[in-house]
Design a protein around this motif. Structure first.
Motif, mmCIF file in Angstrom:
data_model
loop_
_atom_site.group_PDB
_atom_site.id
_atom_site.type_symbol
_atom_site.label_atom_id
_atom_site.label_comp_id
_atom_site.label_asym_id
_atom_site.label_seq_id
_atom_site.Cartn_x
_atom_site.Cartn_y
_atom_site.Cartn_z
ATOM 1 N N ARG A 85 0.823 -1.211 0.000
ATOM 2 C CA ARG A 85 0.000 0.000 0.000
ATOM 3 C C ARG A 85 0.858 1.263 0.000
ATOM 4 N N THR A 86 2.031 1.184 0.636
ATOM 5 C CA THR A 86 2.894 2.360 0.736
ATOM 6 C C THR A 86 3.626 2.643 -0.576
ATOM 7 N N ASP A 87 4.236 1.579 -1.138
ATOM 8 C CA ASP A 87 5.071 1.779 -2.326
ATOM 9 C C ASP A 87 4.351 1.522 -3.633
ATOM 10 N N LYS A 88 3.116 1.005 -3.586
ATOM 11 C CA LYS A 88 2.338 0.697 -4.790
ATOM 12 C C LYS A 88 3.084 -0.243 -5.734
ATOM 13 N N LYS A 89 3.869 -1.174 -5.174
ATOM 14 C CA LYS A 89 4.670 -2.071 -6.015
ATOM 15 C C LYS A 89 4.108 -3.493 -6.068
ATOM 16 N N SER A 90 3.204 -3.814 -5.162
ATOM 17 C CA SER A 90 2.777 -5.196 -5.026
ATOM 18 C C SER A 90 1.410 -5.427 -5.654
ATOM 19 N N THR A 91 1.258 -6.568 -6.306
ATOM 20 C CA THR A 91 -0.030 -6.979 -6.855
ATOM 21 C C THR A 91 -0.746 -7.961 -5.939
ATOM 22 N N GLY A 92 -0.027 -8.540 -4.981
ATOM 23 C CA GLY A 92 -0.637 -9.520 -4.093
ATOM 24 C C GLY A 92 -0.846 -10.876 -4.745
ATOM 25 N N ILE A 93 -0.192 -11.124 -5.862
ATOM 26 C CA ILE A 93 -0.379 -12.378 -6.598
ATOM 27 C C ILE A 93 0.846 -13.281 -6.506
ATOM 28 N N GLY A 94 2.043 -12.700 -6.460
ATOM 29 C CA GLY A 94 3.274 -13.495 -6.534
ATOM 30 C C GLY A 94 3.371 -14.549 -5.454
ATOM 31 N N LEU A 95 3.238 -14.161 -4.188
ATOM 32 C CA LEU A 95 3.353 -15.135 -3.099
ATOM 33 C C LEU A 95 2.181 -16.104 -3.077
ATOM 34 N N TYR A 96 1.012 -15.633 -3.498
ATOM 35 C CA TYR A 96 -0.131 -16.550 -3.610
ATOM 36 C C TYR A 96 0.171 -17.662 -4.618
ATOM 37 N N LEU A 97 0.738 -17.287 -5.766
ATOM 38 C CA LEU A 97 1.101 -18.298 -6.764
ATOM 39 C C LEU A 97 2.180 -19.233 -6.214
ATOM 40 N N CYS A 98 3.153 -18.676 -5.479
ATOM 41 C CA CYS A 98 4.206 -19.511 -4.883
ATOM 42 C C CYS A 98 3.597 -20.559 -3.958
ATOM 43 N N LYS A 99 2.694 -20.132 -3.081
ATOM 44 C CA LYS A 99 2.075 -21.056 -2.124
ATOM 45 C C LYS A 99 1.263 -22.123 -2.846
ATOM 46 N N THR A 100 0.517 -21.715 -3.869
ATOM 47 C CA THR A 100 -0.290 -22.675 -4.623
ATOM 48 C C THR A 100 0.589 -23.716 -5.301
ATOM 49 N N VAL A 101 1.671 -23.268 -5.939
ATOM 50 C CA VAL A 101 2.583 -24.196 -6.619
ATOM 51 C C VAL A 101 3.251 -25.129 -5.610
ATOM 52 N N ILE A 102 3.747 -24.578 -4.507
ATOM 53 C CA ILE A 102 4.443 -25.387 -3.504
ATOM 54 C C ILE A 102 3.512 -26.448 -2.912
ATOM 55 N N ASP A 103 2.259 -26.080 -2.660
ATOM 56 C CA ASP A 103 1.298 -27.051 -2.127
ATOM 57 C C ASP A 103 1.068 -28.191 -3.109
#
Length: 369
Positions: free
Chosen positions: A321-339
């Protein structure tokens, strides 16, 4: 006429029983020399009673048929309009129909949610990718203005130096576009990921080097130090998808780390052998885990209240929210793939002091209940 024929056809067993009983009654009456006028009177009474019973039954049959036709026309609005079940078999059929209708409703709801999530993601993706495109346009315009001056001015802070700076920034923006495009393609492939998995024994060092090689230009451009200790391990995994996970982790680390000539930005990749507590959500309640791959950075870290939600889809936290750099998707995809690879991932971080991402690449046992 069609309804009457169907009514008689469904009750042909009862009709045959009545015919056999009537024939038996007439035959026995004949053998015992019963007066025929009495037999005719009995048959007339029997016919009247059968008619009295059949007509209301036929009316109910017609009404139920019409009710089912109406329910079939309006099934999109619900199944409450179905006729009341009168027998156990009808109750069984209605139970099956109700179950199918609920399953259909749930599938439609899940489809609407999935489509909405897809629309939301593409809207966010378009918004994200417009930023580097606009930045590239500005940089190209600046480069055009400096191009003629650069050839004749060799001063340290002259146009040539500005061209080099713009070129560096242009490369970074192009790399961002490549990342966003790759992420959306991965998001599309996620639904069919199971059929795309190919497990084999892979060199972990080879997988790490592939991810590092992709971001080598970013390390150079942002002047980030890489401390990589070869792990010399082999893992049973899907190489393509594990490379994607490591790329996303490195992307996040580079995004939120301090770079520059006077900075001490650093990313470390190493294998940690040792015992430590395992959280309940990772291992069903305690124990220890060894030999985890660790990707550590000394960036801005993650706030404690954001840490439990970093793997949620669309969650950006305080930093995003501060830097406006994150989409909130990258780590979600990482967790989904790892699972789906049946590995494990978790994060330890402290705001202002950096982040550690742990990858346990052992094959997690799945228990069937």
């Amino acid at each position: 006429m069609k309804t009457a024929g169907a009514f008689l056809k469904e009750r042909k067993r009862e009709i045959w029983i009545c015919a056999v009983l009537t024939g038996t009654f007439v035959g026995v009456s004949y053998l015992y020399s019963v007066r025929m006028d009495a037999v005719k009177y009995a048959l007339l009474l029997l016919s009247v009673w059968l008619l009295v019973l059949a007509v209301p039954n036929y009316i109910r049959y017609v009404r139920k048929h019409q009710g089912l036709l109406e329910a079939g026309k309006n099934y999109d609005t619900g199944i409450e309009g179905m006729p009341e079940a009168k027998t156990l078999i009808e109750e069984d059929y209605q139970r099956i129909i109700t179950g199918l209708y609920e399953a259909k409703t749930e599938a439609e709801s899940a489809g609407r949610i999935a489509r909405q999530e897809m629309v939301d993601y593409y809207g966010m993706w378009v918004h994200q990718i417009k930023t580097p495109i606009a930045a590239m346009d500005v940089l190209l315009q600046a480069l055009q203005g400096l191009q003629l001056k650069a050839e004749g001015d060799m001063e340290e802070d002259g146009p040539l130096s500005s061209v080099q700076q713009y070129t560096k920034e242009l490369k970074m923006e192009l790399f961002k576009i490549e990342q966003y495009v790759e992420m959306v393609l991965t998001y599309l492939q996620m639904e069919e990921m199971t059929s795309d998995l190919a497990f084999e024994v892979c060199s972990l060092d080879s997988i790490i080097r592939q991810a590092v090689r992709k971001y080598s230009q970013m390390f150079i451009l942002k002047r980030i130090q890489l401390d990589y200790t070869p792990v010399e391990r082999k893992v049973l995994t899907d190489e393509k998808w594990l490379v994607f996970v490591l790329e996303q982790i490195l992307s996040n680390a580079l995004k939120y780390i301090r770079g520059g000539e006077e900075s001490c930005g650093k990313i470390s990749i190493y294998l940690e052998d040792g015992s430590y507590p395992v959280h309940e959500e990772r291992d069903n309640g305690g124990g220890i885990r060894k030999s985890c791959l660790v990707i550590e950075d000394n960036g801005i870290g993650i706030w404690p209240e954001d840490l439990p939600r970093v793997f949620e889809k669309g969650f950006t936290g305080y930093n995003g929210r501060t830097d406006k750099k994150s989409t909130g998707i990258g780590l979600y995809l990482c967790k989904t793939v790892i699972d789906r690879l049946r590995h494990q991932i978790w994060i330890e971080s402290e705001a202002g002091r950096g982040t550690k991402v742990y990858l346990s690449l052992g094959r997690r046992t799945v228990r069937h209940e």
